[in-house]
Scaffold this active site. Structure first.
Site, PDB file in Angstrom:
ATOM      1  N   ASP A  33      57.932  81.139  39.462  1.00  0.00           N
ATOM      2  CA  ASP A  33      56.910  80.107  39.655  1.00  0.00           C
ATOM      3  C   ASP A  33      57.609  78.775  39.935  1.00  0.00           C
ATOM      4  OD1 ASP A  33      53.670  79.822  38.561  1.00  0.00           O
ATOM      5  OD2 ASP A  33      54.841  78.007  38.932  1.00  0.00           O
ATOM      6  N   ASN A  90      44.545  84.495  36.501  1.00  0.00           N
ATOM      7  CA  ASN A  90      43.393  83.614  36.585  1.00  0.00           C
ATOM      8  C   ASN A  90      42.485  84.053  37.728  1.00  0.00           C
ATOM      9  OD1 ASN A  90      44.179  81.749  34.489  1.00  0.00           O
ATOM     10  ND2 ASN A  90      45.764  81.011  35.887  1.00  0.00           N
ATOM     11  N   GLN A  97      42.107  79.025  38.860  1.00  0.00           N
ATOM     12  CA  GLN A  97      42.955  79.727  39.834  1.00  0.00           C
ATOM     13  C   GLN A  97      43.223  78.792  41.002  1.00  0.00           C
ATOM     14  OE1 GLN A  97      41.364  83.373  41.502  1.00  0.00           O
ATOM     15  NE2 GLN A  97      43.206  83.760  42.715  1.00  0.00           N
ATOM     16  N   SER A  98      44.494  78.569  41.322  1.00  0.00           N
ATOM     17  CA  SER A  98      44.830  77.595  42.363  1.00  0.00           C
ATOM     18  C   SER A  98      45.346  78.245  43.644  1.00  0.00           C
ATOM     19  CB  SER A  98      45.857  76.587  41.843  1.00  0.00           C
ATOM     20  OG  SER A  98      47.048  77.238  41.461  1.00  0.00           O
ATOM     21  N   HIS A 103      47.579  87.350  41.507  1.00  0.00           N
ATOM     22  CA  HIS A 103      48.926  87.273  40.926  1.00  0.00           C
ATOM     23  C   HIS A 103      48.841  87.341  39.419  1.00  0.00           C
ATOM     24  CE1 HIS A 103      47.386  83.173  41.465  1.00  0.00           C
ATOM     25  NE2 HIS A 103      48.047  82.840  40.361  1.00  0.00           N
TER      26      HIS A 103
HETATM   27  P1  DGP Z   1      47.189  79.999  39.270  1.00  0.00           P
HETATM   28  O1  DGP Z   1      46.724  78.722  38.627  1.00  0.00           O
HETATM   29  O2  DGP Z   1      47.045  81.200  38.345  1.00  0.00           O
HETATM   30  O3  DGP Z   1      46.549  80.214  40.624  1.00  0.00           O
HETATM   31  O4  DGP Z   1      48.762  79.810  39.481  1.00  0.00           O
HETATM   32  C1  DGP Z   1      49.383  79.568  40.694  1.00  0.00           C
HETATM   33  C2  DGP Z   1      50.845  79.321  40.419  1.00  0.00           C
HETATM   34  O5  DGP Z   1      51.524  79.319  41.655  1.00  0.00           O
HETATM   35  C3  DGP Z   1      51.167  77.986  39.743  1.00  0.00           C
HETATM   36  O6  DGP Z   1      51.737  78.225  38.449  1.00  0.00           O
HETATM   37  C4  DGP Z   1      52.198  77.323  40.655  1.00  0.00           C
HETATM   38  C5  DGP Z   1      52.622  78.442  41.582  1.00  0.00           C
HETATM   39  N1  DGP Z   1      52.912  78.024  42.926  1.00  0.00           N
HETATM   40  C6  DGP Z   1      52.117  77.286  43.746  1.00  0.00           C
HETATM   41  N2  DGP Z   1      52.704  77.106  44.937  1.00  0.00           N
HETATM   42  C7  DGP Z   1      53.904  77.751  44.873  1.00  0.00           C
HETATM   43  C8  DGP Z   1      54.961  77.934  45.808  1.00  0.00           C
HETATM   44  O7  DGP Z   1      54.934  77.459  46.944  1.00  0.00           O
HETATM   45  N3  DGP Z   1      56.028  78.663  45.379  1.00  0.00           N
HETATM   46  C9  DGP Z   1      56.100  79.194  44.132  1.00  0.00           C
HETATM   47  N4  DGP Z   1      57.189  79.881  43.809  1.00  0.00           N
HETATM   48  N5  DGP Z   1      55.110  79.047  43.234  1.00  0.00           N
HETATM   49  C10 DGP Z   1      54.036  78.338  43.601  1.00  0.00           C
END
Ligand code: DGP
Length: 123
Positions: A33, A90, A97-98, A103
């Site tokens: 992450d 999420n 959820q972003s 995932h």
């Molecule tokens: P969620 O809130 O469950 O949708 O988590 C999305 C996660 O994705 C958040 O913890 C940050 C991660 N994330 C967002 N953009 C990127 C990216 O470009 N690369 C990586 N490795 N992680 C990312």
């Protein structure tokens, strides 16, 4: 919600955006992450077009079982079984959820505390 092939995890799967990969095979990719919430914070994604757990869970028992067996193996290979780890997925707005590609977060490497932050408890 329709799957958007331009979401950031789809781009990582296609190799259009770099990521610190932990594990990859034909079905699954695991990577760190970008915004770690714990010393170990790995995201595991299936390579199919799934918006969230809600549609992935309906994709077939074999696919779901195969995916979670790999999540277990990745957590074990990260050395997390003895001290413990947390899985989070999420779905949707209330869960914040972003990224709209299913995932699972694997979190570990420290004592993780309660399930939710205090200010997120039922009010
Ligand atoms: P969620 O809130 O469950 O949708 O988590 C999305 C996660 O994705 C958040 O913890 C940050 C991660 N994330 C967002 N953009 C990127 C990216 O470009 N690369 C990586 N490795 N992680 C990312």
């Amino acid at each position: 919600m329709a799957y958007d092939k331009e979401n950031i995890f789809a781009k990582i799967i296609r190799g259009e955006i770099p990521a610190a990969k932990i594990y990859e095979d034909d079905d699954v990719l695991a990577f760190e992450d970008i915004s770690k919430a714990a010393p170990v914070h790995v995201l595991v994604v299936p390579k199919g077009d799934f918006v969230s757990f809600d549609d992935f869970a309906k994709s077939g028992a074999d696919k779901v079982a195969n995916f979670f067996a790999k999540v277990q193996k990745i957590a074990a290979d990260l050395g997390l079984v003895e001290n413990g780890y947390r899985l989070i997925t999420n779905h949707g707005a209330d869960a914040s959820q972003s990224v709209a590609h299913f995932h699972v977060h694997i979190l570990g490497g420290r004592e993780l505390g309660g399930l939710l932050d205090d200010d997120e408890k039922i009010r």
